[in-house]
Write an enzyme that holds these catalytic residues in place. Structure first.
Site, PDB file in Angstrom:
ATOM      1  N   TYR A  44       1.575 -12.205   7.594  1.00 10.60           N
ATOM      2  CA  TYR A  44       1.542 -13.722   7.335  1.00 10.60           C
ATOM      3  C   TYR A  44       2.800 -14.170   7.890  1.00 10.60           C
ATOM      4  O   TYR A  44       2.763 -15.085   8.512  1.00 10.60           O
ATOM      5  CB  TYR A  44       1.318 -14.115   6.027  1.00 10.60           C
ATOM      6  N   ASP A  52      -5.425 -11.814   0.217  1.00 12.54           N
ATOM      7  CA  ASP A  52      -6.150 -12.844   0.662  1.00 12.54           C
ATOM      8  C   ASP A  52      -7.844 -12.696   0.639  1.00 12.54           C
ATOM      9  O   ASP A  52      -8.546 -13.402  -0.147  1.00 12.54           O
ATOM     10  CB  ASP A  52      -5.707 -13.350   1.893  1.00 12.54           C
ATOM     11  N   LYS A  89      -3.323   0.692   2.032  1.00 14.96           N
ATOM     12  CA  LYS A  89      -4.057   1.487   2.992  1.00 14.96           C
ATOM     13  C   LYS A  89      -2.944   2.457   3.653  1.00 14.96           C
ATOM     14  O   LYS A  89      -2.777   2.665   4.846  1.00 14.96           O
ATOM     15  CB  LYS A  89      -4.263   0.450   3.966  1.00 14.96           C
ATOM     16  N   ASP A 102     -10.882 -13.747  -2.350  1.00 18.30           N
ATOM     17  CA  ASP A 102     -12.141 -14.380  -2.159  1.00 18.30           C
ATOM     18  C   ASP A 102     -13.389 -13.479  -2.591  1.00 18.30           C
ATOM     19  O   ASP A 102     -14.316 -14.049  -3.103  1.00 18.30           O
ATOM     20  CB  ASP A 102     -12.317 -14.437  -0.516  1.00 18.30           C
ATOM     21  N   ASP A 117     -10.151  -0.449   1.555  1.00 16.92           N
ATOM     22  CA  ASP A 117     -11.805  -0.614   1.705  1.00 16.92           C
ATOM     23  C   ASP A 117     -12.370  -0.152   0.361  1.00 16.92           C
ATOM     24  O   ASP A 117     -13.415  -0.746   0.174  1.00 16.92           O
ATOM     25  CB  ASP A 117     -12.025   0.392   2.907  1.00 16.92           C
TER      26      ASP A 117
HETATM   27  C1  IPM Z   1      -5.552 -18.914   0.578  1.00 19.22           C
HETATM   28  C2  IPM Z   1      -6.101 -19.283   1.953  1.00 19.22           C
HETATM   29  C3  IPM Z   1      -4.955 -19.493   2.846  1.00 19.22           C
HETATM   30  C4  IPM Z   1      -4.236 -17.920   2.913  1.00 19.22           C
HETATM   31  C5  IPM Z   1      -5.083 -20.155   4.147  1.00 19.22           C
HETATM   32  C6  IPM Z   1      -5.497 -21.688   4.068  1.00 19.22           C
HETATM   33  C7  IPM Z   1      -3.849 -20.400   5.014  1.00 19.22           C
HETATM   34  O1  IPM Z   1      -7.062 -18.437   2.348  1.00 19.22           O
HETATM   35  O2  IPM Z   1      -4.926 -19.435  -0.164  1.00 19.22           O
HETATM   36  O3  IPM Z   1      -6.130 -17.912   0.299  1.00 19.22           O
HETATM   37  O4  IPM Z   1      -4.664 -17.287   4.038  1.00 19.22           O
HETATM   38  O5  IPM Z   1      -3.477 -17.673   2.334  1.00 19.22           O
HETATM   39 MG    MG Z   2      -7.797 -17.024   1.308  1.00 21.19          MG
END
Ligand code: IPM
Ligand code: MG
Length: 350
Positions: free
Chosen positions: A135, A241, A185, A245, A217
């Site tokens: 990042y 990240d 990884k 999710d 993975d």
């Molecule tokens: C998160 C989001 C952010 C990230 C984006 C919006 C920059 O996806 O907080 O997980 O990738 O960290």
């Molecule tokens: Mg995210």
């Protein structure tokens, strides 16, 4: 207690308004001030993380954030994108430790796309490193080489960055089921070989915590196959990240999940894991519970007010038990409510 409130874009203002009402209802001595972050800040000040916001965020003990982003800014140059504001405040405040709990409320077991028996009782914590990795790594860019464009980024971690996030994960595990799974990884990437080596070197300081390792993975697969095998997962910025999710959806709705991003002194930024949901912005239907639960995390981690945090969390459990549901978690037979009514219900339960 000085709190900087950053409503942001999309549904951000609607959901933070409800979390602010909940905080105010606790009757604590709290100062709250609002500022702009993200797309709204680009429009108003030409900068996704303007100077006035920087100053307020720096001076505050904690930051409560809604969400940033929206299609109207998608074609902006990178430095004028809303996400730049979010990455900017994380880096500026040194918020390297991102805690993303995924907890399944029993009332919502049917809202998950996985079988109820796979997710019932789920309680995992993803500890994501938030200020390093690909990042922020340099060099990065798009340039012409040998007559064609190439895009490149740098995945990079120092020993000290890995050590401090590993410690956060071990400490968190001590307060939970005492298991840490470190995700990397290392079969392909040197950067994550170092990650594994450093995590292993920290482990002897926490003999009471069991450490395991998993390739990313496989971890992605195990999260949907048998998520309850995990307690604390610790990983880098990009893997975290993606996995967070994925983990959020185990619980049925990303609309339920709070997060905390902490510096070394427990100053924190608290935000829901979900985004700005431009498609439902302004309609009063968004689920405010993730933001309300983020306010609870703020009381717990920045202000060490465990009791007040639990009061909010219990109020949320109560409204779910009472059958209140926003659209994202609605099931037939439940009471469908909008953002503000959900806030009302939490206040009543408090
Ligand atoms: C998160 C989001 C952010 C990230 C984006 C919006 C920059 O996806 O907080 O997980 O990738 O960290
Ligand atoms: Mg995210």
């Amino acid at each position: 207690m000085k709190i900087c409130v950053l409503p942001g874009d999309g549904i951000g203002p609607e959901i933070t308004a409800q979390a602010v009402r909940v905080l105010q209802a606790l009757g604590l001595k709290m100062e709250m001030e609002e500022a702009l972050l993200g797309g709204c800040a680009v429009d108003a000040a030409g900068d996704p993380y303007p100077e006035a916001t920087r100053k307020l965020a720096q001076e505050a003990d904690a930051v409560l954030l809604g969400a940033v982003g929206g299609p109207q800014w998608d074609n902006n140059p990178r430095e004028l994108r809303p996400e730049r504001g979010l990455l900017g405040i994380r880096k500026h405040l040194g918020l390297f430790a991102n805690l993303r709990p995924a907890v399944l409320y029993p009332e919502l077991a049917n809202a998950s796309t996985l079988k109820p028996e796979v997710v019932a009782g789920l309680d995992i914590l993803i500890v994501r490193e938030l200020t390093g990795d690909i990042y922020f790594g340099q060099p990065r860019g798009i340039e012409v080489r040998n007559g064609e464009k190439v895009g490149f980024n740098t995945m990079i971690y120092s020993e000290s960055e890995i050590r401090r996030i590993a410690k956060v994960a071990f400490e968190a595990a001590r307060r939970r089921s005492k298991k840490v799974c470190s995700v990397d990884k290392m079969n392909v990437l040197e950067c994550t070989q170092l990650w594994r080596d450093v995590v292993i070197s920290v482990a002897p300081e926490y003999p009471d915590v069991e450490l395991t390792h998993m390739l990313v993975d496989n971890a992605a697969m195990q999260l949907v196959r048998n998520p309850k095998q995990f307690d604390v997962m610790v990983t880098g910025n990009m893997f975290g990240d993606i996995l967070s999710d994925e983990a959020s959806m185990l619980t049925g709705s990303i609309g339920m999940l709070p997060s905390a991003s902490l510096d070394a002194n427990n100053k924190g930024l608290y935000e829901p894991c979900h985004g700005s949901a431009p498609d439902i912005a302004g309609k009063g239907v968004a689920n405010p519970l993730a933001t309300i639960l983020s306010a609870a995390m703020m009381l717990r981690y920045t202000f060490s007010m465990e009791e007040a945090a639990q009061r909010i969390e219990n109020a949320v459990k109560k409204v779910l038990a009472q059958g209140y549901r926003t659209g994202d978690i609605f099931e037939p037979g439940m009471k469908k409510v909008g953002t503000r009514e959900m806030g009302d219900a939490v206040l009543a339960a408090l």
